[in-house]
Design an enzyme around this catalytic site. Structure first.
Site, PDB file in Angstrom:
ATOM      1  N   THR A  79       0.831  -1.200   0.000  1.00 46.00           N
ATOM      2  CA  THR A  79       0.000   0.000   0.000  1.00 46.00           C
ATOM      3  C   THR A  79       0.868   1.253   0.000  1.00 46.00           C
ATOM      4  O   THR A  79       1.783   1.388   0.822  1.00 46.00           O
ATOM      5  CB  THR A  79      -0.910   0.004   1.242  1.00 46.00           C
ATOM      6  OG1 THR A  79      -1.644  -1.219   1.290  1.00 46.00           O
ATOM      7  CG2 THR A  79      -1.869   1.185   1.207  1.00 46.00           C
ATOM      8  N   GLU A  80       0.593   2.157  -0.936  1.00 46.81           N
ATOM      9  CA  GLU A  80       1.347   3.409  -1.085  1.00 46.81           C
ATOM     10  C   GLU A  80       2.847   3.167  -1.254  1.00 46.81           C
ATOM     11  O   GLU A  80       3.661   4.033  -0.948  1.00 46.81           O
ATOM     12  CB  GLU A  80       1.090   4.340   0.110  1.00 46.81           C
ATOM     13  CG  GLU A  80      -0.373   4.691   0.317  1.00 46.81           C
ATOM     14  CD  GLU A  80      -1.011   5.315  -0.915  1.00 46.81           C
ATOM     15  OE1 GLU A  80      -0.310   6.055  -1.632  1.00 46.81           O
ATOM     16  OE2 GLU A  80      -2.204   5.058  -1.155  1.00 46.81           O
ATOM     17  N   LEU A  81       3.195   1.975  -1.728  1.00 45.70           N
ATOM     18  CA  LEU A  81       4.593   1.601  -1.987  1.00 45.70           C
ATOM     19  C   LEU A  81       5.461   1.646  -0.727  1.00 45.70           C
ATOM     20  O   LEU A  81       6.678   1.818  -0.798  1.00 45.70           O
ATOM     21  CB  LEU A  81       5.203   2.492  -3.078  1.00 45.70           C
ATOM     22  CG  LEU A  81       4.545   2.394  -4.458  1.00 45.70           C
ATOM     23  CD1 LEU A  81       5.199   3.384  -5.427  1.00 45.70           C
ATOM     24  CD2 LEU A  81       4.634   0.981  -5.018  1.00 45.70           C
ATOM     25  N   ILE A  82       4.837   1.477   0.441  1.00 45.05           N
ATOM     26  CA  ILE A  82       5.578   1.503   1.709  1.00 45.05           C
ATOM     27  C   ILE A  82       6.583   0.352   1.742  1.00 45.05           C
ATOM     28  O   ILE A  82       6.258  -0.789   1.418  1.00 45.05           O
ATOM     29  CB  ILE A  82       4.611   1.404   2.902  1.00 45.05           C
ATOM     30  CG1 ILE A  82       3.761   2.678   2.987  1.00 45.05           C
ATOM     31  CG2 ILE A  82       5.369   1.176   4.206  1.00 45.05           C
ATOM     32  CD1 ILE A  82       2.656   2.597   4.017  1.00 45.05           C
TER      33      ILE A  82
END
Length: 210
Positions: free
Chosen positions: A145-148
């Site tokens: 998610t969100e490139l975390i």
């Protein structure tokens, strides 16, 4: 000629209906089903269906020279099934070409990777199963998610059998290094890291979208 890796993120949250104090203990319908259905159908007609037709035409025109990937949250997949089956079918038609890869992510587009490893792994496995069920592909690439990303999260992802993970090409982290290179996880070098080129991505999303 340089290769560009295109990936598209698809997510639709469930909308909540207005829930008043006097509804507590009486009304247990928390979701606004009308809004969920109407929004999904509208977005499918204006965005998903025309975009997927364009991608399919490009694949037919350029063959193996044109490939893309999708990261579709489990919540979006559920709503495609219930509210926009034509849109789901268009993604399945893309999958049949062999030129489109479907990535794994957290099922609920959640931030579980930051707080609960077991819940994170449960959601990722659940999402991977859904992708395989709908598109006939077992995901080998993961997008959080969100490139975390952190090395610990990457090590967990590698331990789940993924070969590649996408993450943000953050300038304050990279320094002089380029987001256009492939990197590896510091704990488990078997996990390859592909970084988002945020400048190119923003150009496509915000400046050249017309």
């Amino acid at each position: 000629m340089k290769s560009i890796c295109l990936y598209f993120q698809v997510h639709q949250p469930y909308r909540l209906q207005t829930y008043r104090f006097f509804d507590i203990g009486i009304n247990h319908d928390y979701y606004d089903e009308f809004a969920n259905s109407s929004i999904m159908q509208r977005v499918a007609q204006k965005c998903y269906l025309p975009m997927n037709r364009l991608l399919l035409d490009l694949i037919k025109e350029y063959g193996s020279a044109f490939k893309v990937s999708f990261s579709i949250s489990g919540m979006a997949l559920e709503q495609f099934e219930s509210c926009a089956p034509d849109a789901l079918k268009s993604f399945q038609e893309l999958a049949k070409t062999g030129n489109v890869e479907f990535l794994a992510e957290t099922y609920a587009h959640s931030l579980s990777a930051l707080s609960d490893k077991e819940e994170f792994m449960r959601q990722v496995k659940m999402h991977a199963q859904k992708v395989e069920e709908l598109f006939g592909q077992k995901p080998t690439t993961f997008r959080n998610t969100e490139l975390i990303y952190s090395d610990d999260i990457g090590a967990t992802v590698a331990g789940m059998g993924f070969d590649v993970m996408l993450t943000e090409g953050a300038k304050h982290v990279l320094g002089w290094r380029s987001p256009n290179m492939m990197y590896t996880n510091a704990i488990n070098p078997n996990l390859k890291l592909l970084l988002k080129n945020f400048r190119l991505s923003d150009d496509i999303a915000f400046r050249f979208s017309n």
